[in-house]
Every structure is written in structure tokens, then in C-alpha cells.
Design a protein around this motif. Sequence first.
Motif, PDB file in Angstrom:
ATOM      1  N   GLY A 170      -0.652   2.357  -2.686  1.00  0.00           N
ATOM      2  CA  GLY A 170       0.785   2.267  -2.815  1.00  0.00           C
ATOM      3  C   GLY A 170       1.370   3.231  -3.828  1.00  0.00           C
ATOM      4  N   GLN A 171       0.612   3.560  -4.884  1.00  0.00           N
ATOM      5  CA  GLN A 171       1.120   4.453  -5.926  1.00  0.00           C
ATOM      6  C   GLN A 171       1.322   5.879  -5.421  1.00  0.00           C
ATOM      7  N   LYS A 218       5.906   7.346  -1.570  1.00  0.00           N
ATOM      8  CA  LYS A 218       7.230   7.434  -2.175  1.00  0.00           C
ATOM      9  C   LYS A 218       8.117   6.292  -1.688  1.00  0.00           C
ATOM     10  N   PRO A 219       9.016   5.805  -2.518  1.00  0.00           N
ATOM     11  CA  PRO A 219       9.912   4.723  -2.101  1.00  0.00           C
ATOM     12  C   PRO A 219      10.715   5.122  -0.856  1.00  0.00           C
ATOM     13  N   GLY A 220      10.810   4.188   0.059  1.00  0.00           N
ATOM     14  CA  GLY A 220      11.564   4.440   1.277  1.00  0.00           C
ATOM     15  C   GLY A 220      10.769   5.077   2.396  1.00  0.00           C
ATOM     16  N   GLU A 275       4.433  -4.756  -1.606  1.00  0.00           N
ATOM     17  CA  GLU A 275       5.727  -4.197  -1.986  1.00  0.00           C
ATOM     18  C   GLU A 275       6.571  -3.799  -0.766  1.00  0.00           C
ATOM     19  N   ALA A 276       5.931  -3.462   0.330  1.00  0.00           N
ATOM     20  CA  ALA A 276       6.650  -2.988   1.506  1.00  0.00           C
ATOM     21  C   ALA A 276       7.200  -4.154   2.326  1.00  0.00           C
ATOM     22  N   GLU A 309      16.000   1.425   4.325  1.00  0.00           N
ATOM     23  CA  GLU A 309      16.262   1.877   2.961  1.00  0.00           C
ATOM     24  C   GLU A 309      15.102   1.533   2.025  1.00  0.00           C
ATOM     25  N   ARG A 310      14.167   0.691   2.478  1.00  0.00           N
ATOM     26  CA  ARG A 310      13.020   0.294   1.676  1.00  0.00           C
ATOM     27  C   ARG A 310      11.733   0.879   2.268  1.00  0.00           C
ATOM     28  N   THR A 311      10.659   0.773   1.511  1.00  0.00           N
ATOM     29  CA  THR A 311       9.353   1.162   2.045  1.00  0.00           C
ATOM     30  C   THR A 311       8.961   0.161   3.122  1.00  0.00           C
ATOM     31  N   THR A 312       8.583   0.659   4.287  1.00  0.00           N
ATOM     32  CA  THR A 312       8.242  -0.217   5.411  1.00  0.00           C
ATOM     33  C   THR A 312       6.842   0.094   5.922  1.00  0.00           C
TER      34      THR A 312
END
Length: 323
Positions: free
Chosen positions: A223-224, A227-229, A252-253, A294-297
Motif C-alpha cells: 500500500g505504501q 498513490k492516493p486515488g 485502506e482502499a 476520488e479514493r483508492t479503490t
Amino acid sequence: MAEIPVLISRDEVKGLLKYSDLVSHLEVALAKFSKRNAEEVIQPLRTILPLERYNGFLGVMPAYMVQENILATKMVSFYQRDEGSDFPAHQATVLLLDPQRGNVTAVMDGTVITEKRTAAVSAISTKQMWCVPFCHLQFLRPPHAEVLCILGSGSQALSHYEIFTQMFSFKEIRLWSRRKEKAKMFSSKVKGPVTVCSSVKNAAEGADVIITVTMAKEPVLQGQWVKPGAHIVAVGACRPDWRELDDDLMREAVVYVDSREAASSESGDVILSGAVVFAELGEVINGSKPAHSERTTVFKSLGMGIQDAVSAKLVFDQWKSQR
């Protein structure tokens, strides 16, 4: 007396099954599946037979689309091959049947069907489209996506490259594979430029869309590095103890799947991370659940029998039209 089944070879299936036809038909099938209406779709969870002696599995995937009157079943074998093996990891055959009489009408190569329908569903999860009346249905792809990352270099990587470059415009395409020779072969097969990366981290960092099509048993994508989104399409790790994505990413996604039942039984990424499934892709198509672009999916793809059934019917109809 029953008619002799038609035999349709791999090369014929490859020529007859077009992505342009496949995408629209699969969208309908996914939407109907997520309505959970037995008058439209009947599909049990796939049966898996372990072949421990040979480090492989045999899966059987029947499905019936009632209104379309499509009845089919796929038999698929998948193996953990040694790096030097010339045998493919996946092989499949699809039987198309007459629902009224129960006889087999066609026997066709299912490997190409698996490759193409899986890539098409991945593309469906990624695209943006309009729905009516007067609403904009945003699928999971982030707006203005420019960088595509593919982790893996086998046949699924190639089919995903084909449809993603047909449907979307990426400025950069990156590839990573454990097998450097296969990565070089991949880049020589495709038409456009592909950057072969030395590590997953280098391939994934900054990518807008990441496709994982590996035979990994342990997480390869962290995950690190995402990138976000970003939108992640996770196609490998089809067993409850196999992983491609780490816990941080899964937790987180916003997680989407093709089938909740299948994900809770077969996906190690979902089961072992404890991630909560937000929606099925069919629910997004139906408009009953939003696409949080708009979010990480993450779209966790396991594949379903109705996808094979729809594909086989398209192949058979095209075969008949050319006779």
C-alpha cells in the motif's frame, strides 16, 4: 437423436470473440447477477478440486442466464508451474448446452475466453460511462489517468494490455515480472512502448491504474507504493491462502468484487486482510452503490461462470453467422 456438438478451436475463438461485443454483454450480465434474482441468473459457487500431487487445481463453473436462455459450464485447470516450464498455468474448455434438451451444442477453447472476459471485466471496473436518464455514472478509474502499471507478464497481462490500450489513453505503461525473459517477450509482442521495471516499487509508484496478474502466494504490491486515488485491479491470488496485495492496501482502499460470495470463500486478499467489501461491480453498474473514484479503490476479480457463458454464446453466434 441429439446433434453432434460443434468444436471451436482456440484460433477460431480468438478471431470470433471481440472486446467491442464482450464489454456491453458482460455489463448486462454483471448487473443481473448483482440483483440476486433467480429468475435471471442461476450460478453456484465454483467447485474446486485440488490436485496436490501436481500442485494444481481443477475448477468447474456452471451458469444459466434465464431470460437469455444461455446455459454453459467451464472446466479450468490452473497450476503453480516451475519457472522453466513450457506448459501454461491455466487451461480451459467451455461447454455450451441447449437448456431445453440438455445436450451439448458446442465445445470450445476456454483459455482465450478466460483471458478476454477477465480483461474485459477489469476494463469495465476501470472505465467511465454515461447512464440514463441524466446521471453521470463514474466507475472506479481515477479521472485523467495517465500511467498504467501491469504486474505480471503472462497471457492475462497481455489480454489486459490489449483491452486497456483500446479503451483508454495512457501516456506511460510500465511492466514488472519476476521472469525477466518473459517481460522482454511481452514488450516485443505489444505494439506500443512499455517500460520494463526492475521492481514492483518502481513500477507501481505514481501509477494511476495498477493491474496485478501474477501467480503470487504472498503480497507483491504494498500500500505504501500506491498513490492516493489509484485504482487497483487484482486478478491473481484466486485461492483463500494466496495474496497479491498487502493488508495496508486492502484495509485502506474501497474494495469492490465481482461476487461477494466468491470473495468471502476464495480470495486470500479479502479473507486474510479482514477487508470489508463495499460493493459488487454489478451494483455499481445498477447504480445501487457508488463508485468512489476520488479514493483508492481495489477491484478484486475472481471470475464467474456467467462471464464464460455470455462469452461462449457470443462465440457460437458469430461462428453460426459465418457459416
